[in-house]
Design a protein around this motif. Structure first.
Motif, PDB file in Angstrom:
ATOM      1  N   GLN A  22       1.075  -1.335  -7.427  1.00  0.00           N
ATOM      2  CA  GLN A  22       0.696  -2.730  -7.223  1.00  0.00           C
ATOM      3  C   GLN A  22       1.582  -3.405  -6.166  1.00  0.00           C
ATOM      4  N   THR A  66       2.181   2.550 -11.951  1.00  0.00           N
ATOM      5  CA  THR A  66       1.337   1.360 -11.813  1.00  0.00           C
ATOM      6  C   THR A  66       2.072   0.214 -11.123  1.00  0.00           C
ATOM      7  N   ASN A  67       3.278  -0.049 -11.550  1.00  0.00           N
ATOM      8  CA  ASN A  67       4.033  -1.173 -11.004  1.00  0.00           C
ATOM      9  C   ASN A  67       4.302  -0.983  -9.510  1.00  0.00           C
ATOM     10  N   ARG A  97       0.629  -2.110  -2.578  1.00  0.00           N
ATOM     11  CA  ARG A  97      -0.618  -2.707  -2.095  1.00  0.00           C
ATOM     12  C   ARG A  97      -0.422  -4.188  -1.744  1.00  0.00           C
ATOM     13  N   ARG A  98       0.267  -4.877  -2.624  1.00  0.00           N
ATOM     14  CA  ARG A  98       0.427  -6.321  -2.411  1.00  0.00           C
ATOM     15  C   ARG A  98       1.240  -6.615  -1.154  1.00  0.00           C
TER      16      ARG A  98
END
Length: 588
Positions: free
Chosen positions: A192, A188-189, A195-196
């Protein structure tokens, strides 16, 4: 099964179509066995390399398997040599191995093993750095006779405990969709962050990624290599320059052959990081080669952005594997990679005492490598090679001659003379030894000795043009211009278009005052051209002589005077032209 040994680069180049067809069909093939990578790498290999090529016994059949290898020669105290075989990619290919058409492995691989055991002279075979998933290598190793060979598995340890484990090669199996990759392969980390930061690059006026093309290859590759150098120069030690040269050459080679992915992350006009991957279109894989970044830049993270962007490119273009290559660095696993392991084995002959026939083959290889170093101007290494051969066989004629030539290059004339005389004890009528000895005397102004040997050579071989030319020069140095002219004329009789003899004859006639003014201008230009030719090949002494002769014939020849001044400055010599002293070329 017929096995051929190929060790000629021109023949290897002709095999491309055959090689590519096997490579495309072999599911266990990898980029370091591709014709493209090998064609770049083999031109960098200093050791003796060769390729075993297998084909059915029928006359017109194509090859069905290739096994690229190299042989290293190690000198041992007491005048002995030990030969070792490696797979050719070692040590700058992460993986090694062979390629084979499916269905032929059971026949081809034992044939390769038999050829290596029976036809090649070696002490150790280092079967290093092959993927554990390559099932053919087990068959290869099992084909060695346990009566004659000891087989052992090697454990390659990192020098420092904190260094990555080079026995592990993480890789990433790619799905067919970028979003699937993000959902299923990374945490998950990391998802994120990817994508960011990719959104930030795509929407920013400051951040951008540029990709290599014909216009920016030079600048992009230099950015990458400078970043890499700043990170690794101190840590790689003595190997740094070798590795850097490999990267510089192989990146260009792969770019020219359309198999290089190289991108740079920028913040305005400032590069933050760069990455290079090999692209294997046939095996649908991208291989991470090298990266570098501005060490002061932490945000945005260049490594994360560039790897994620490369993985996205690979997925969008249908690639199936993103290969991180050797090393289990922690960051590789954040992208969802899994491990593959590399294996290393050593096959060692139980009886390593070479037969006399084997010793001669080993010495022939040692001489071949020494000559290669000599021609490549690696003089220290070449000298070591010649001396090792002479320790093993004091009367080795080729090594005596090679070392004599090298000693003359170094200006150590007494040792060069001694070596040539040793050679003439073995081969009294060796033309090349006599010619070199005569030239050595001439270079030291021992003209009577030089003339006597030149005449001895002509008694053995009356049609040697270079001998007549140098004999003419020796006579000219003694002031015997008529004898000099006769020698030059004999050289031109044997070869009417011999430029050096023609110019030297004109120079001798000029010294007699017998060259008309129009011809003086012509031969001034010819001397200048021969001076430039000598300068290009590094023969500065001869170049100076030609330029001086050119100026003597035509003082207004500005180019010759300029070139002469540069050479004299290089040699820290004041220009003291003597127009009455005529110089000519010595053939060596």
């Amino acid at each position: 099964m017929k096995i051929d040994l190929i060790d000629d680069f021109a023949i290897f180049k002709e095999l491309r179509e055959n090689w590519d067809s096997i490579y495309a069909a072999d599911s266990q093939a990898h980029f370091f066995l591709s014709w493209i990578w090998l064609s770049g790498w083999l031109e960098m290999v200093h050791e003796r390399w060769f390729i075993l090529a297998a084909k059915p016994d029928t006359e017109d059949s194509s090859y069905i398997a290739f096994f690229p290898l190299k042989m290293l020669l190690k000198y041992q105290d007491g005048g002995n040599f030990e030969t070792e075989i490696y797979m050719v990619g070692n040590s700058l290919a992460d993986y090694t191995g062979l390629i084979c058409l499916p269905g032929y492995e059971e026949e081809v691989i034992p044939a390769f093993a038999a050829y290596i055991q029976e036809q090649l002279v070696w002490s150790n075979f280092n079967v290093k750095s092959f993927l554990q998933t390559d099932t053919r290598m087990s068959l290869f190793l099992n084909s060695f006779s346990r009566d004659s060979f000891k087989l052992s598995q090697l454990q390659v340890q990192s020098l420092n405990a904190e260094d990555p484990d080079s026995n592990v090669a993480p890789y990433l199996l790619l799905p067919d969709d970028w979003e699937k990759y993000l959902q299923n392969n990374v945490g998950t980390n990391t998802r994120q962050k990817i994508r960011r930061f990719l959104r930030k690059v795509e929407s920013s006026n400051e951040l951008k990624i540029t990709y290599v093309n014909a216009d920016n290859f030079a600048s992009h590759s230099e950015i990458l290599l400078k970043f890499w150098e700043s990170r690794w120069r101190d840590k790689k030690g003595d190997n740094f320059d070798v590795i850097m040269n490999y990267y510089r050459l192989i990146l260009r080679h792969c770019f020219v052959n359309n198999c290089l992915y190289l991108s740079v992350l920028w913040q305005g006009d400032k590069p933050l990081g760069a990455i290079a991957n090999f692209i294997d279109f046939e095996q649908k894989s991208m291989l991470f080669v090298i990266t570098g970044r501005d060490q002061t830049c932490k945000n945005p993270p260049p490594g994360l952005i560039l790897h994620a962007d490369a993985i996205r490119y690979a997925i969008q273009n249908g690639f199936k594997v993103y290969d991180f290559l050797m090393g289990n660095e922690e960051y590789k696993y954040s992208f969802g990679s899994q491990d593959r392991h590399l294996l290393h084995f050593l096959a060692k002959r139980k009886n390593c005492q070479p037969k006399q026939q084997d010793l001669q083959e080993i010495l022939a290889l040692a001489f071949q490598l020494a000559v290669r170093d000599h021609r490549s101007n690696r003089l220290t290494k070449a000298e070591q090679g010649y001396r090792h051969i002479l320790e093993a066989q004091r009367n080795h004629p080729d090594a005596l001659y090679g070392l004599a030539v090298l000693m003359r290059q170094k200006g150590e004339y007494q040792e060069a003379e001694s070596l040539l005389k040793d050679l003439l004890q073995i081969q009294p009528n060796s033309i090349k030894a006599l010619f070199s000895l005569a030239n050595l005397h001439q270079m030291q102004n021992q003209l009577s000795e030089a003339i006597a040997i030149y005449q001895q050579i002509l008694a053995l071989q009356p049609d040697m043009i270079a001998v007549y030319n140098n004999l003419g020069y020796a006579f000219q140095q003694q002031g015997k211009l008529s004898d000099a002219i006769a020698s030059y004329q004999k050289a031109l009789e044997l070869q009417p278009d011999c430029l050096e003899a023609d110019v030297n004859l004109a120079n001798a006639l000029y010294a007699q005052g017998k060259l008309d003014p129009e011809k003086q201008l012509h031969y001034a230009e010819m001397n200048k051209k021969l001076g430039s030719k000598s300068k290009q090949v590094g023969d500065l002494k001869t170049a100076i002589a030609y330029y001086q002769q050119s100026i003597s014939m035509n003082p207004d020849l500005a180019e010759a005077r300029h070139n002469l001044d540069l050479l004299l400055q290089k040699q820290n010599k004041p220009q003291t032209p003597n127009t009455s002293q005529q110089k000519v070329l010595i053939h060596t």
